[in-house]
Design a protein around this motif. Structure first.
Motif, short mmCIF file in Angstrom:
data_model
loop_
_atom_site.label_atom_id
_atom_site.label_comp_id
_atom_site.label_asym_id
_atom_site.label_seq_id
_atom_site.Cartn_x
_atom_site.Cartn_y
_atom_site.Cartn_z
N LEU A 123 10.82 16.61 2.29
CA LEU A 123 10.06 16.11 3.47
C LEU A 123 10.59 17.06 4.87
O LEU A 123 12.16 17.96 5.30
N GLY A 124 9.59 17.94 5.28
CA GLY A 124 10.53 18.79 6.41
C GLY A 124 10.79 18.62 7.38
O GLY A 124 9.33 18.23 8.72
N VAL A 125 11.53 17.73 7.88
CA VAL A 125 11.84 16.69 8.78
C VAL A 125 12.03 17.82 10.64
O VAL A 125 13.66 17.70 10.26
N ALA A 126 11.54 17.76 11.39
CA ALA A 126 12.32 17.65 12.33
C ALA A 126 12.64 16.96 12.84
O ALA A 126 13.71 17.17 14.93
N GLU A 127 12.45 15.82 13.37
CA GLU A 127 12.94 14.54 14.86
C GLU A 127 13.44 13.58 13.61
O GLU A 127 13.17 13.01 12.74
N VAL A 128 14.82 12.56 14.37
CA VAL A 128 14.93 11.32 13.74
C VAL A 128 15.25 10.43 15.22
O VAL A 128 16.27 11.49 16.07
N ASP A 129 14.09 9.55 15.10
CA ASP A 129 14.87 8.52 16.51
C ASP A 129 14.84 7.63 15.88
O ASP A 129 14.30 6.85 15.11
N LEU A 130 16.03 6.72 16.61
CA LEU A 130 16.82 5.40 15.68
C LEU A 130 16.44 5.21 17.04
O LEU A 130 17.07 4.89 18.32
N ARG A 131 15.95 3.68 16.35
CA ARG A 131 16.69 2.03 17.76
C ARG A 131 18.09 1.17 16.67
O ARG A 131 17.31 0.52 15.52
N VAL A 132 18.89 1.33 17.39
CA VAL A 132 18.98 -0.06 17.41
C VAL A 132 19.00 -1.74 17.51
O VAL A 132 18.99 -1.37 19.03
N THR A 133 18.92 -2.66 16.56
CA THR A 133 17.55 -3.53 17.57
C THR A 133 18.55 -4.95 17.36
O THR A 133 18.20 -5.95 17.97
N GLY A 134 19.92 -4.82 16.78
CA GLY A 134 20.51 -5.85 17.12
C GLY A 134 21.98 -5.73 16.07
O GLY A 134 22.36 -4.54 15.60
N GLY A 148 3.16 19.86 8.51
CA GLY A 148 3.62 20.33 9.91
C GLY A 148 4.89 19.37 9.42
O GLY A 148 4.74 18.87 9.23
N PRO A 149 5.70 19.25 10.94
CA PRO A 149 6.74 18.95 11.42
C PRO A 149 6.87 17.40 11.38
O PRO A 149 6.12 16.93 11.26
N LEU A 150 7.58 16.67 10.90
CA LEU A 150 7.44 15.56 11.06
C LEU A 150 8.29 14.64 11.69
O LEU A 150 9.60 14.94 11.60
N ARG A 151 8.47 13.82 11.68
CA ARG A 151 9.53 12.86 13.12
C ARG A 151 9.61 11.43 12.05
O ARG A 151 9.16 10.66 12.10
N ILE A 152 10.86 11.03 11.56
CA ILE A 152 11.36 9.56 11.05
C ILE A 152 11.38 8.47 12.17
O ILE A 152 11.92 9.56 13.54
N GLY A 174 0.65 -1.01 0.04
CA GLY A 174 0.34 0.07 -0.12
C GLY A 174 0.72 1.11 -0.29
O GLY A 174 1.73 1.34 0.40
N PRO A 175 0.34 2.13 -0.49
CA PRO A 175 1.11 3.81 -0.35
C PRO A 175 1.44 4.50 0.48
O PRO A 175 2.06 5.28 1.35
N GLY A 176 0.31 3.73 1.92
CA GLY A 176 1.09 4.45 3.29
C GLY A 176 -0.20 5.85 3.15
O GLY A 176 -0.70 6.60 2.49
N ARG A 177 0.69 6.28 4.36
CA ARG A 177 -0.04 7.45 4.88
C ARG A 177 0.37 8.60 3.87
O ARG A 177 1.71 8.05 2.94
N LEU A 178 -0.30 9.43 3.88
CA LEU A 178 0.02 11.12 2.42
C LEU A 178 1.12 12.02 3.89
O LEU A 178 0.71 12.41 4.55
N LEU A 179 2.31 12.54 3.33
CA LEU A 179 2.88 13.41 3.91
C LEU A 179 3.01 14.61 3.22
O LEU A 179 3.29 14.45 1.92
N PRO A 180 2.82 15.39 3.75
CA PRO A 180 3.02 17.24 3.85
C PRO A 180 4.48 17.60 2.96
O PRO A 180 5.16 16.92 4.11
N LEU A 181 4.44 17.75 1.56
CA LEU A 181 5.79 18.17 1.27
C LEU A 181 5.77 19.45 1.52
O LEU A 181 5.10 20.42 1.31
N GLY A 182 7.09 20.44 1.93
CA GLY A 182 7.38 21.43 2.34
C GLY A 182 6.39 21.84 3.11
O GLY A 182 5.93 21.68 4.31
N GLU A 183 5.74 23.27 2.64
CA GLU A 183 4.81 24.15 3.64
C GLU A 183 3.56 24.37 3.57
O GLU A 183 3.16 23.26 2.19
N ALA A 184 2.77 24.90 4.16
CA ALA A 184 1.34 24.17 3.92
C ALA A 184 0.74 24.99 2.58
O ALA A 184 0.11 24.36 2.12
N LYS A 185 1.65 26.27 2.19
CA LYS A 185 1.37 27.29 1.43
C LYS A 185 1.34 26.22 -0.40
O LYS A 185 1.34 26.57 -1.50
N ASP A 186 2.58 24.80 0.26
CA ASP A 186 2.67 24.08 -1.16
C ASP A 186 1.66 23.39 -1.41
O ASP A 186 2.35 23.19 -3.00
#
Length: 223
Positions: free
Chosen positions: A114-125, A77-81, A14-26
Motif C-alpha cells: 500500500l502506498g501510505v503517505a500519512e499515519v494519524d494516531l490517537r491514544v484512547t486510554g 493515490g496516496p493513502l492515510r492510516i 464486510g470487505p470494506g472499501r477497496l484500496l489501491p495497491l501500488g501505483e496506478a499502472k499496477d
C-alpha cells in the motif's frame, strides 16, 4: 439495533472499501478488511500497545488512472492510516506512538504494498500494569475457503501463480469479463507481499489476453 453497533458489524463482516495497491499502472486493489487484519497485527506487536479501530482512506487521487477502478474501489493515490490505541503507563507515549507509526508504515509497504503517505494516531486510554503484558489479539482473517469452481482460462492462469492461495467470490464472480476488461478476484497466501502477487497475476493474464484488454486484480483476503 443501534447505528453504531450496525457499523461495527459491517466493518467486521464486510470487505470494506477497496484500496489501491501500488501505483496506478499496477491495476491492483486490496479489500480494507484484509489490510486491517495485517496492519492491526503489526500494531499489536509493539510492546505496550493495545490496538483499537483502524481505517485506511485516500489522501488525494492521482491525476490519471489508466486502468478501470472496480466498483467500490478508491482511485489510485496516496493513502492515510488512521488508528487508535491504548497504551501502557510504563513507556513514554511519544516513544510508543513513534513505534506504532513505524510499524504501520513498514507493514503497509513491506507486507501489502500500500502506498501510505500519512499515519494519524490517537491514544484512547492508558493500560495499567507492566509493559509487555497481555494484550488483545489482532482480529483473525476470515476462514479460508476452497476456490469457487472456475474453468475460465484466466482463473486457471491466476491459480498457477506463486502466492495465490485461492480464487474468491467475496465481491462477485472470481473472473469478471466485460468489453475490453478482465478482472480476477483472489486470496494471497500469508507471507507473500500482496502487491507482488497481484503484479505477477496481472503480468500472466495480460500476456494471454487480447491486446488492449484492461486487466485488473482484486485481492480480497490474506490467508
Amino acid at each position: 439495533m443501534t447505528e453504531g453497533w450496525a457499523t461495527t458489524v459491517r466493518e467486521r463482516l464486510g470487505p470494506g472499501r477497496l484500496l489501491p495497491l501500488g501505483e496506478a499502472k499496477d491495476g491492483a486493489w486490496l479489500t480494507e478488511r484484509a489490510a486491517r487484519t495485517v496492519l492491526l497485527r503489526a500494531a499489536a506487536a509493539v510492546r505496550g500497545v493495545v490496538p483499537g479501530p483502524l481505517r485506511v482512506a485516500l489522501v488525494a487521487p492521482d491525476e490519471e488512472a489508466p486502468l478501470p477502478v472496480p466498483p467500490g474501489g478508491l482511485p489510485p493515490g496516496p493513502l492515510r492510516i488512521t488508528a487508535e490505541f491504548a497504551a501502557t503507563t510504563e513507556r513514554p507515549l511519544p516513544v510508543l506512538a513513534e513505534e506504532v507509526r513505524e510499524a504501520l508504515f513498514a507493514s503497509a509497504a513491506g507486507e501489502l504494498g500500500l502506498g501510505v503517505a500519512e499515519v494519524d494516531l490517537r491514544v484512547t486510554g492508558l493500560v495499567e500494569g507492566p509493559a509487555g503484558g497481555p494484550k488483545a489479539p489482532a482480529p483473525a482473517p476470515p476462514p479460508g475457503r476452497t476456490s469457487p469452481a472456475a474453468d475460465d482460462p484466466a482463473a486457471l492462469a491466476a491459480l498457477a501463480v506463486e502466492g495465490v492461495a485461492a480464487l474468491t467470490d467475496v465481491l462477485g464472480a472470481p473472473v469478471h469479463r466485460s468489453e475490453g476488461r478482465l478482472r480476477v478476484e483472489l486470496a494471497v497466501t500469508s507471507g507473500h507481499r500482496a502487491l507482488d502477487v497481484a503484479r505477477s497475476v496481472r503480468t500472466r493474464l495480460t500476456s494471454s489476453t487480447p491486446e488492449g484488454t484492461a486487466v485488473t486484480v482484486l485481492v480480497s483476503e490474506i490467508r
